[in-house]
Enzyme design. Structure first.
Site, short mmCIF file in Angstrom:
data_model
loop_
_atom_site.label_atom_id
_atom_site.label_comp_id
_atom_site.label_asym_id
_atom_site.label_seq_id
_atom_site.Cartn_x
_atom_site.Cartn_y
_atom_site.Cartn_z
N THR A 20 7.44 -0.13 60.07
CA THR A 20 6.98 1.12 59.49
C THR A 20 7.03 2.23 60.52
OG1 THR A 20 5.16 2.21 58.31
CG2 THR A 20 4.53 0.75 60.09
N SER A 50 -2.49 -8.24 59.85
CA SER A 50 -3.33 -7.07 60.13
C SER A 50 -4.81 -7.30 59.91
CB SER A 50 -2.88 -5.90 59.26
OG SER A 50 -3.18 -6.17 57.91
N HIS A 66 2.74 -4.19 62.11
CA HIS A 66 1.58 -3.99 62.98
C HIS A 66 1.89 -4.26 64.44
CE1 HIS A 66 -1.33 -3.06 59.89
NE2 HIS A 66 -0.63 -3.88 59.13
N THR A 105 -8.20 -7.25 49.62
CA THR A 105 -7.47 -7.11 50.89
C THR A 105 -7.67 -8.38 51.74
OG1 THR A 105 -7.91 -4.75 50.76
CG2 THR A 105 -7.12 -5.58 52.86
N SER A 111 7.60 -18.10 51.78
CA SER A 111 6.73 -16.99 52.14
C SER A 111 5.44 -17.49 52.77
CB SER A 111 6.44 -16.19 50.85
OG SER A 111 5.56 -15.13 51.09
N LYS A 161 2.51 3.72 61.13
CA LYS A 161 1.37 3.19 61.87
C LYS A 161 1.49 3.63 63.34
CE LYS A 161 0.31 0.13 58.13
NZ LYS A 161 0.47 -1.14 57.44
N THR A 196 15.52 7.23 44.89
CA THR A 196 14.35 7.99 45.32
C THR A 196 14.78 9.00 46.38
OG1 THR A 196 12.05 7.78 46.05
CG2 THR A 196 13.63 6.35 47.13
N THR A 197 14.11 10.13 46.38
CA THR A 197 14.45 11.20 47.31
C THR A 197 14.26 10.74 48.75
OG1 THR A 197 13.82 12.84 45.68
CG2 THR A 197 13.86 13.58 47.97
N ARG A 209 -13.79 0.66 45.62
CA ARG A 209 -13.31 1.33 46.83
C ARG A 209 -13.72 2.79 46.86
NH1 ARG A 209 -8.11 -1.49 48.88
NH2 ARG A 209 -8.62 -3.61 48.26
#
Ligand SMILES: *Cc1c(COP(=O)(O)O)cnc(C)c1O
Length: 404
Positions: free
Chosen positions: A244, A188, A216, A362, A136, A247, A276-277, A21
């Site tokens: 999310t 996606s 998405h 991917t 799944s 995006k 986590t913060t 990558r």
């Protein structure tokens, strides 16, 4: 022990396979989306970005920028802690209310990314619900797969978008164990859309809860940007909707929405939420502004739809095959990792067009592709220019014009 030699051995293998990558070093230029400066080996040049997940350009929307700046001036930069220990800010709660309203749910819960929201929610559900089985979809995103793996719950993979296979697998399980059907709305990489209604009906028949990743789709589908489930009038029948803020909403962060009990359960038990913060309040304020804008405004969605149709029609005129789907994602299959990279390199070097080659892992090997995501801010001229570049390269590289 020479650890670098061990690292390099595997890196060299990736390079030999064409799967290494390389990241483009971009500098986004506010107000000029989809243009960005590319810091390349031959200096800094303006390029047109054709693979952004800032699908609607909201990351540079004046209202969103103003909201973030206002919140930084008002609250400073960071949240100051985890949500539990001094990090829960007023802006987080306002955003959670905005998200619950977006999806017609009682509650919402924020995470630092969509990846973390899937990982934390699925690992908590799968480990805390006794004897839970997670069904799944075979095409699910890495964040869901990792969450399920971490939960150590029994996992059953059903064929991608195959409701009959899902039903057979549900029917084979004992009636009294908790079952979770986990899937996405828009996938996606192929841009295909799940048969949500049929999945929900089958899940209801077997008493399973539904876990839908709308990453998405949020902002882009449905009259208020609530996603494909909103468009189909199905939000109230989905147990948990995940999304999310990074995006189409153009900021960063992830979330789940669902019943108050469900969100309280994840809030109370999910390590990935607790330790986590919290997101900066300014991020929350910007995301809320973006969501609120897209609830009211259809212009971005309409603009995107028309530019997607325009790109597809232009590709058709040049005989460049692209995958058919009902979404905003336009994949052009090349089916070879080295050729895919070569095309992307030419586009960048000769045409100032940036599209990231999409290679294994991917996508499956042999389905390597260029994946174009037209936005409302790509002009007609941008599209014409892209397609003429592709047509030229197609001739030079003698890539089959046959339908992929
Ligand atoms: C990008 C993505 C995520 C992760 O969201 P981030 O906010 O980028 O971490 C989750 N699910 C799917 C399907 C995605 O493509």
């Amino acid at each position: 022990m020479d650890f670098d030699a061990l690292f390099n051995k595997q890196l060299d293998q990736l390079k030999d396979d064409g799967n290494y990558r390389y990241f483009a070093e971009l500098e986004r230029d506010c107000g000029k989306f989809p243009k960005a400066a590319n810091h390349g080996t031959d200096g800094v040049r303006d390029v047109t970005v054709w693979c952004s997940n800032d699908y609607l350009g909201m990351g540079q929307h004046p209202k969103v920028i103003a909201a973030m700046c206002e919140a930084v001036a008002r609250t400073g930069t960071g949240a100051g802690g985890t949500r539990n220990i001094s990090g829960t800010n007023h802006d987080h709660l306002l955003l959670e209310a905005e998200l619950a309203d977006l999806h017609g749910k009682e509650a919402a819960l924020l995470f630092t990314s969509g990846y973390v929201s899937n990982w934390a929610a699925l690992s908590t559900l799968g480990s805390r619900l006794e004897n839970c089985v997670i069904l799944s979809d075979a095409g699910n995103h890495a964040s869901m797969i990792e969450g399920i793996r971490h939960s150590r719950a029994q996992k059953v993979i059903w064929n991608h978008n195959d409701v009959a296979d899902l039903e057979a697998k549900l029917a084979a399980l004992p009636a009294n164990v908790p079952k979770i059907v986990a899937f996405e709305s828009v996938y996606s990489m192929d841009g295909d859309i799940a048969p949500i209604r049929q999945i929900v009906e089958v899940a209801e028949k077997y008493g399973a809860m539904t876990y839908l990743d709308e990453v998405h789709a949020v902002g882009m589908y449905g009259p208020r940007g609530g996603g494909v489930a909103e468009q189909e009038g199905l939000m109230d029948r989905i147990t948990l909707i995940e999304g999310t803020l990074g995006k189409a909403f153009g900021v960063v962060g992830g979330y789940i929405t669902g019943s108050a009990a469900l969100c309280d359960f994840i809030r109370s038990f999910a390590s990935g939420f607790i330790f986590t913060t919290a997101l900066p309040p300014a991020v929350a304020a910007a995301a809320r502004t973006s969501i609120a804008h897209l609830k009211e405004s259809d212009a971005e969605r309409m603009g995107q739809r028309s530019q997607v149709a325009r790109l597809r029609a232009a590709l058709d005129r040049q005989g460049i095959p692209h995958m058919e789907n009902d979404s905003h994602i336009v994949p052009v299959l090349i089916k070879d990792p080295v050729k895919t990279r070569m095309l992307a390199d030419y586009l960048m070097a000769e045409w100032d067009i940036y599209v990231q080659p999409i290679n294994y892992p991917t996508v499956p090997k042999g389905t390597e592709r260029l994946r174009f995501t037209p936005s409302p801010l790509h002009t007609d001229a941008d599209i014409d220019y892209l397609v003429s570049a592709l047509a030229t390269l197609w001739k030079q590289c003698a890539i089959a014009h046959a339908v992929a």
